[in-house]
Design a protein around this motif. Structure first.
Motif, PDB file in Angstrom:
ATOM      1  N   PRO A   1      42.240  75.860  10.589  1.00  0.00           N
ATOM      2  CA  PRO A   1      41.153  75.549   9.352  1.00  0.00           C
ATOM      3  C   PRO A   1      40.661  76.850   8.646  1.00  0.00           C
ATOM      4  O   PRO A   1      40.165  76.460   8.190  1.00  0.00           O
TER       5      PRO A   1
ATOM      6  N   CYS B 296      39.054  62.968  -0.608  1.00  0.00           N
ATOM      7  CA  CYS B 296      39.323  63.876   0.775  1.00  0.00           C
ATOM      8  C   CYS B 296      40.719  61.855   0.569  1.00  0.00           C
ATOM      9  O   CYS B 296      40.477  61.075   0.587  1.00  0.00           O
TER      10      CYS B 296
ATOM     11  N   ARG C 196      34.038  70.379   5.807  1.00  0.00           N
ATOM     12  CA  ARG C 196      35.059  70.266   7.094  1.00  0.00           C
ATOM     13  C   ARG C 196      33.981  69.186   8.403  1.00  0.00           C
ATOM     14  O   ARG C 196      35.001  68.283   8.378  1.00  0.00           O
TER      15      ARG C 196
ATOM     16  N   LYS D  82      42.628  69.060   6.551  1.00  0.00           N
ATOM     17  CA  LYS D  82      42.539  70.800   6.272  1.00  0.00           C
ATOM     18  C   LYS D  82      42.303  70.965   5.027  1.00  0.00           C
ATOM     19  O   LYS D  82      41.279  69.162   4.406  1.00  0.00           O
ATOM     20  N   LEU D  83      41.767  71.904   3.970  1.00  0.00           N
ATOM     21  CA  LEU D  83      40.876  72.178   3.417  1.00  0.00           C
ATOM     22  C   LEU D  83      41.474  72.417   2.473  1.00  0.00           C
ATOM     23  O   LEU D  83      42.248  73.356   2.220  1.00  0.00           O
TER      24      LEU D  83
ATOM     25  N   GLY E 127      35.251  65.605   7.929  1.00  0.00           N
ATOM     26  CA  GLY E 127      35.507  64.900   9.931  1.00  0.00           C
ATOM     27  C   GLY E 127      34.787  63.297   9.736  1.00  0.00           C
ATOM     28  O   GLY E 127      35.688  62.298   9.824  1.00  0.00           O
TER      29      GLY E 127
ATOM     30  N   THR F  21      43.509  65.530   4.512  1.00  0.00           N
ATOM     31  CA  THR F  21      43.791  66.719   4.050  1.00  0.00           C
ATOM     32  C   THR F  21      41.717  66.228   2.725  1.00  0.00           C
ATOM     33  O   THR F  21      41.740  65.480   2.139  1.00  0.00           O
TER      34      THR F  21
ATOM     35  N   ARG G 135      32.928  75.302   6.656  1.00  0.00           N
ATOM     36  CA  ARG G 135      32.888  74.687   7.603  1.00  0.00           C
ATOM     37  C   ARG G 135      32.294  73.809   7.894  1.00  0.00           C
ATOM     38  O   ARG G 135      32.244  73.091   8.315  1.00  0.00           O
TER      39      ARG G 135
END
Length: 375
Positions: A260, A181, A221, A240-241, A225, A188, A218
């Protein structure tokens, strides 16, 4: 004014020409862009997140910056306006727009505009040609994902205020996948494509249509977060991934980035900046797939890396440094060349309001009333 900035396109407004109240402003911008509607047929939007963007620019009396820039991502098929991320592509048009609108005078030859990015509090300096004191959009600079050439806009990002490794670790495990990360302008998550059972060379549409991959992304993400200090990102466009694979065309790495849930047909400037910095971190997941010249990992000076993406590449220069033994790496400098072009400058007629009217000074429901006009 509608401008293409980098590989994005957006409507640029002076802050003073929009309602001061954020809810009224957002309602107006949704109607200007034609949202919510998957085709955005009744507005300026281009039915894709990359063409459903707004830049709000204002004059700034500050020793560190000349103008403020607020980026707003306008939902396409949802009535959403988000300021939770920045946009380095639209950033390329902020300097030219500020000069066109008279927020500052242009030099004879080249002009540098110091920009404060309100979404993050970070700063950038954009330099572009202004022969005779006028913005010149013509030139020989080409960028992948945009046909033809235009004048170069050199964007330099000074040292950021946020940690490069927001989780405090070089590697984390999210939803069973090893990740790194990073935040070099935009949060990102770097993931080896092979960890998600894909190659990283697929067409963006094929990746978007993979329900198993969508579910896994998902999960990653949502976990990222919280781990990155962003909280619940269910309704956010960050982090962002970026899926990483070995390069195919002589670059440092191949990428597929999600924004996303849509897969980017290229890569954003700040996303590429985060990828480039992440590749240089000792022990990061990027080291497993990237091909970096000797000395480009860990300690060292500035390095220009070529980030490959579905429609070409983006060259970006990033310098990171390590302090004392065991100290986290920090980014010292990031620079990139983009282009921008003015598409039109004029009057936009927003769709009539479907709910409560805007303040009295903005009466949009009667087509005979004055539209939102340029200065």
């Amino acid at each position: 004014m509608l401008l293409r900035g980098g590989t994005s396109k957006g409507a640029y407004f002076l802050a003073e020409d929009l309602p001061a109240d954020p809810s009224s402003r957002d309602d107006l911008l949704l109607r200007v862009m034609g949202s919510p509607d998957p085709t955005q047929i009744d507005g300026l939007g281009g039915a894709h997140p990359l063409t459903s963007k707004v830049a709000v620019v204002g004059a700034l009396a500050d020793p560190e910056a000349d103008v403020d820039y607020l980026f707003l991502q306008i939902g396409v098929d949802a009535a959403e306006v988000s300021d939770r991320q920045n946009c380095g592509n639209l950033l390329a048009g902020v300097g030219p727009f500020a000069v066109e609108r008279g927020l500052l005078a242009a030099g004879d030859g080249r002009t540098s505009v110091r920009i404060r990015m309100l979404n993050t509090g970070d700063h950038a300096i954009a330099t572009f040609p202004t022969p005779g004191g006028r913005v010149d959009y013509t030139g020989s600079a080409g960028i992948s994902g945009v046909p033809g050439t235009a004048a170069p806009v050199v964007i330099e990002f000074p040292m950021g205020r946020r940690p490069l490794l927001p989780t405090g670790k070089v590697r984390d495990a999210l939803a069973g996948a090893p990740v790194t990360c990073v935040d070099n302008g935009i949060p990102t998550v770097l993931i080896a494509a092979s960890a998600l059972k894909v190659t990283g060379y697929e067409d963006p549409g094929d990746l978007e249509g993979d329900p198993a991959l969508a579910g896994r992304l998902r999960e990653i993400r949502l976990e990222a977060g919280h781990l990155m200090g962003l909280g619940d990102v269910e309704g956010s466009t960050v982090p962002k991934l970026s899926l990483l694979a070995a390069p195919l065309h002589g670059g440092a790495v191949m990428t597929r980035t999600f924004i996303p849930v849509r897969c980017h047909t290229s890569i954003g400037v700040l996303g590429a900046a985060s990828v480039a910095a992440g590749l240089r971190i000792e022990g990061g997941v990027g080291q497993d797939v990237a091909r970096l010249p000797e000395g480009h990992v860990g300690r060292g000076g500035a390095a220009r890396l070529r980030i490959e993406h579905p429609t070409g590449f983006l060259d970006i220069e990033t310098s990171i440094e390590y302090g004392a033994e065991g100290a986290a790496p920090v980014v010292r400098r990031t620079a990139v060349v983009r282009t921008a072009r003015k598409i039109f400058d004029g009057t936009v007629f927003p769709r009539s309001t479907d709910t409560a009217p805007l303040p009295a000074r903005h009466s949009w429901t009667d087509p005979r009333t004055p539209p939102l006009r340029r200065r």
